[in-house]
Design a protein around this motif. Structure first.
Motif, PDB file in Angstrom:
ATOM      1  N   UNK A 172      35.207  46.211  37.352  1.00  0.00           N
ATOM      2  CA  UNK A 172      33.885  45.698  36.961  1.00  0.00           C
ATOM      3  C   UNK A 172      34.029  44.209  36.644  1.00  0.00           C
ATOM      4  N   UNK A 173      33.253  43.409  37.335  1.00  0.00           N
ATOM      5  CA  UNK A 173      33.174  41.963  37.081  1.00  0.00           C
ATOM      6  C   UNK A 173      31.721  41.620  36.749  1.00  0.00           C
ATOM      7  N   UNK A 174      31.472  40.370  36.411  1.00  0.00           N
ATOM      8  CA  UNK A 174      30.116  39.989  36.026  1.00  0.00           C
ATOM      9  C   UNK A 174      29.806  38.567  36.480  1.00  0.00           C
ATOM     10  N   UNK A 190      36.841  44.399  28.940  1.00  0.00           N
ATOM     11  CA  UNK A 190      36.832  45.375  30.026  1.00  0.00           C
ATOM     12  C   UNK A 190      36.531  44.722  31.373  1.00  0.00           C
ATOM     13  N   UNK A 191      35.853  43.582  31.325  1.00  0.00           N
ATOM     14  CA  UNK A 191      35.547  42.857  32.559  1.00  0.00           C
ATOM     15  C   UNK A 191      36.815  42.283  33.164  1.00  0.00           C
ATOM     16  N   UNK A 192      36.943  42.449  34.464  1.00  0.00           N
ATOM     17  CA  UNK A 192      38.074  41.849  35.151  1.00  0.00           C
ATOM     18  C   UNK A 192      37.872  40.353  35.343  1.00  0.00           C
ATOM     19  N   UNK A 244      36.792  30.243  30.837  1.00  0.00           N
ATOM     20  CA  UNK A 244      37.669  31.408  30.732  1.00  0.00           C
ATOM     21  C   UNK A 244      37.317  32.382  31.854  1.00  0.00           C
ATOM     22  N   UNK A 245      38.316  32.919  32.504  1.00  0.00           N
ATOM     23  CA  UNK A 245      38.069  33.771  33.660  1.00  0.00           C
ATOM     24  C   UNK A 245      37.507  35.141  33.296  1.00  0.00           C
ATOM     25  N   UNK A 246      37.588  35.533  32.028  1.00  0.00           N
ATOM     26  CA  UNK A 246      37.084  36.846  31.649  1.00  0.00           C
ATOM     27  C   UNK A 246      35.881  36.829  30.712  1.00  0.00           C
ATOM     28  N   UNK A 247      35.598  35.698  30.056  1.00  0.00           N
ATOM     29  CA  UNK A 247      34.411  35.655  29.188  1.00  0.00           C
ATOM     30  C   UNK A 247      33.545  34.426  29.442  1.00  0.00           C
TER      31      UNK A 247
END
Length: 258
Positions: free
Chosen positions: A249-251, A88-90, A65-68
């Motif tokens: 904000x990304x991770x 909230x992460x992009x 998944x691109x966000x989690x």
């Protein structure tokens, strides 16, 4: 009387010392790389802390998944949970799955202070194509803050060391922000908490002093952490930064649980 002003000359002595120090650090790194070591996975000696055979055998790339960063079937970009409630992460990228042998190495690094593993784990992260993309797209790196109590207990900040190792091993120069976001201490450790307990504890756990907002305002921030379980910590931190004016904000995490 006529006066003439001459621009001040650069401090040649300081410049020379700075260049000499840089060359020495690079040479020191080359010496460290050349030293024989033992693979932390298979025990092979001599060799790097994570040998090439173990990397080839145990590093598996999953579509996520691109966000989690949860594993997904091919051609599916976003999981159902993220579609129902967008984080909230992009964007979020996991370099590894939290499974054998990586969970053992992370435990040795984080809880047994095997700090020599930081460089090798950072190299694993830097070798992931999506991690490289994220590093190129961001303005700054921000390791997930660790409380001062945890740092005193362990003797080091594991997220900060990992972020610095990733920055060095990738060769992509980005500033690493430290002491910008404060984190309150929680009595119940995150790794032993349920999702509901995590969400309750994380309310207001991160804070940003007004004087530090200029460090994050209008910047694309990349969070760095070792293990992602539910994503609650990263989401709470991202919310804090976005409220402070961050552009996005990304991770990137070393490992993601299933």
């Amino acid at each position: 009387m006529r006066r003439e002003y001459i621009d001040s000359m650069p401090d040649l002595h300081a410049t020379w010392l700075s260049q000499l120090g840089l060359r020495f650090r690079r040479q020191q790194q080359n010496w460290l790389n050349a030293l024989p070591s033992q693979c932390a996975v298979c025990g092979r000696w001599p060799g790097p802390r994570i040998c090439h055979d173990c990397r080839a055998r145990w590093v598996s790339r999953f579509h996520r998944c691109q966000t989690c960063a949860i594993p997904l079937p091919a051609l599916v970009c976003t999981c159902g949970a993220c579609l129902m409630q967008a984080p909230k992460l992009q964007r979020c990228t996991a370099a590894l799955s939290y499974a054998y042998p990586w969970q053992d190495l992370i435990t040795r690094y984080k809880f047994q202070a095997d700090l020599g593993l930081a460089r090798s784990l950072g190299r694993l992260m830097a070798s992931h194509p999506e991690v490289k993309e994220q590093l190129q797209a961001c303005d700054v790196l921000l390791p997930v803050p660790t409380t001062s109590q945890r740092i005193r207990e362990r003797g080091f900040d594991h997220s900060l060391l990992l972020a610095r190792a990733l920055a060095r091993q990738s060769g992509i120069k980005r500033p690493v922000l430290t002491q910008v976001v404060q984190r309150k201490h929680m009595e119940l450790a995150q790794h032993s908490s349920t999702r509901e307990q995590r969400l309750r504890q994380l309310r207001g756990v991160f804070s940003l002093a007004p004087a530090q907002t200029k460090q994050v305002a209008d910047r694309h921030i990349l969070l760095i952490d070792d293990v992602m379980t539910t994503g609650a910590t990263l989401d709470a931190l991202a919310s804090c930064l976005l409220t402070a004016g961050a552009a996005s904000v990304c991770a990137v995490v070393l490992a993601r649980t299933a």
